[in-house]
Design a protein around this motif. Structure first.
Motif, PDB file in Angstrom:
ATOM      1  N   ILE A   2      19.042  10.290   2.652  1.00 63.22           N
ATOM      2  CA  ILE A   2      17.831  10.021   3.414  1.00 63.22           C
ATOM      3  C   ILE A   2      16.700   9.628   2.456  1.00 63.22           C
ATOM      4  O   ILE A   2      16.579  10.188   1.375  1.00 63.22           O
ATOM      5  N   ASN A   3      15.913   8.657   2.849  1.00 63.89           N
ATOM      6  CA  ASN A   3      14.777   8.234   2.040  1.00 63.89           C
ATOM      7  C   ASN A   3      13.540   9.026   2.482  1.00 63.89           C
ATOM      8  O   ASN A   3      12.914   8.704   3.496  1.00 63.89           O
ATOM      9  N   LEU A   4      13.212  10.077   1.747  1.00 64.90           N
ATOM     10  CA  LEU A   4      12.091  10.938   2.104  1.00 64.90           C
ATOM     11  C   LEU A   4      10.763  10.192   2.082  1.00 64.90           C
ATOM     12  O   LEU A   4       9.869  10.476   2.881  1.00 64.90           O
ATOM     13  N   VAL A   7      10.275   8.417   5.419  1.00 64.11           N
ATOM     14  CA  VAL A   7       9.889   9.367   6.472  1.00 64.11           C
ATOM     15  C   VAL A   7       8.426   9.779   6.278  1.00 64.11           C
ATOM     16  O   VAL A   7       7.648   9.802   7.230  1.00 64.11           O
ATOM     17  N   THR A 116      14.229  15.285  11.592  1.00 69.19           N
ATOM     18  CA  THR A 116      14.330  13.906  12.020  1.00 69.19           C
ATOM     19  C   THR A 116      15.422  13.270  11.178  1.00 69.19           C
ATOM     20  O   THR A 116      15.325  13.220   9.956  1.00 69.19           O
ATOM     21  N   GLY A 117      16.481  12.873  11.829  1.00 66.66           N
ATOM     22  CA  GLY A 117      17.639  12.393  11.081  1.00 66.66           C
ATOM     23  C   GLY A 117      18.162  13.503  10.198  1.00 66.66           C
ATOM     24  O   GLY A 117      18.404  14.614  10.655  1.00 66.66           O
ATOM     25  N   LYS A 118      18.289  13.235   8.926  1.00 66.87           N
ATOM     26  CA  LYS A 118      18.768  14.233   7.960  1.00 66.87           C
ATOM     27  C   LYS A 118      17.626  14.801   7.124  1.00 66.87           C
ATOM     28  O   LYS A 118      17.845  15.364   6.064  1.00 66.87           O
ATOM     29  N   ALA A 119      16.397  14.655   7.612  1.00 68.35           N
ATOM     30  CA  ALA A 119      15.239  15.196   6.897  1.00 68.35           C
ATOM     31  C   ALA A 119      14.650  16.354   7.693  1.00 68.35           C
ATOM     32  O   ALA A 119      14.338  16.219   8.872  1.00 68.35           O
ATOM     33  N   ASN A 143      15.498  16.927   2.034  1.00 69.82           N
ATOM     34  CA  ASN A 143      16.768  16.292   2.336  1.00 69.82           C
ATOM     35  C   ASN A 143      17.685  17.378   2.866  1.00 69.82           C
ATOM     36  O   ASN A 143      18.107  18.259   2.132  1.00 69.82           O
ATOM     37  N   GLU A 145      20.672  16.893   4.201  1.00 68.28           N
ATOM     38  CA  GLU A 145      22.081  16.485   4.177  1.00 68.28           C
ATOM     39  C   GLU A 145      22.879  17.460   3.328  1.00 68.28           C
ATOM     40  O   GLU A 145      22.410  17.950   2.309  1.00 68.28           O
TER      41      GLU A 145
END
Length: 146
Positions: A2-4, A7, A116-119, A143, A145
């Motif tokens: 995930i791109n923190l 986000v 939200t997603g993997k964050a 993150n 994940e």
């Protein structure tokens, strides 16, 4: 992965708090960003603003007093400790004490914990009760994940 930063950009952009924001901690799996919103938010509208944010980033709110929140806060704590030295124990009640501390400084405070997603994230907004001055924002993104 995930791109923190992406986000964080979405969150700070929604809150119009990107301009002048800065990272307090920027590590591989954890990001802490502080800023102040240029929106003219009234304190009584901060909760509504956070609800709108949650919808805009398609986030699931986590009850602050649940096992899921304890797991997320512990993960965030572990990720922060892997980046900086901290000489105190993990404290899942620390968020509530943060709120009480800001309120004791004459601020209105609203916060959310979510995914939200993997964050995983924690966001807190506060504003002086006088109504004068900006609304401050701090987000902790993790993150989540495996």
């Amino acid at each position: 992965m995930i791109n923190l930063h992406k986000v964080a950009g979405s969150i700070m952009g929604y809150l119009e708090a990107f301009d002048g924001s800065r990272a307090a901690l920027d590590a591989d799996k954890i990001l802490i960003v502080r800023g102040r919103s240029s929106k003219r938010l009234k304190a009584e509208n901060m909760a509504e603003e956070l609800n709108g944010l949650m919808a805009s980033i398609d986030a699931q709110e986590i009850d602050m007093f649940s096992e899921e929140s304890t797991a997320l806060i512990s993960l965030m704590d572990e990720q922060i400790r892997s980046s900086v030295d901290i000489n105190v124990e993990t404290d899942v009640a620390g968020i509530e004490r943060l709120k009480e501390s800001l309120e004791s400084m004459n601020c209105f405070v609203e916060y959310k914990l979510g995914l939200t997603g993997k964050a995983g994230f924690f966001i807190v907004m506060w504003k002086d009760k006088s109504g004068i001055g900006p609304c401050f924002v701090e987000i902790v993104l993790s993150n989540a994940e495996n």
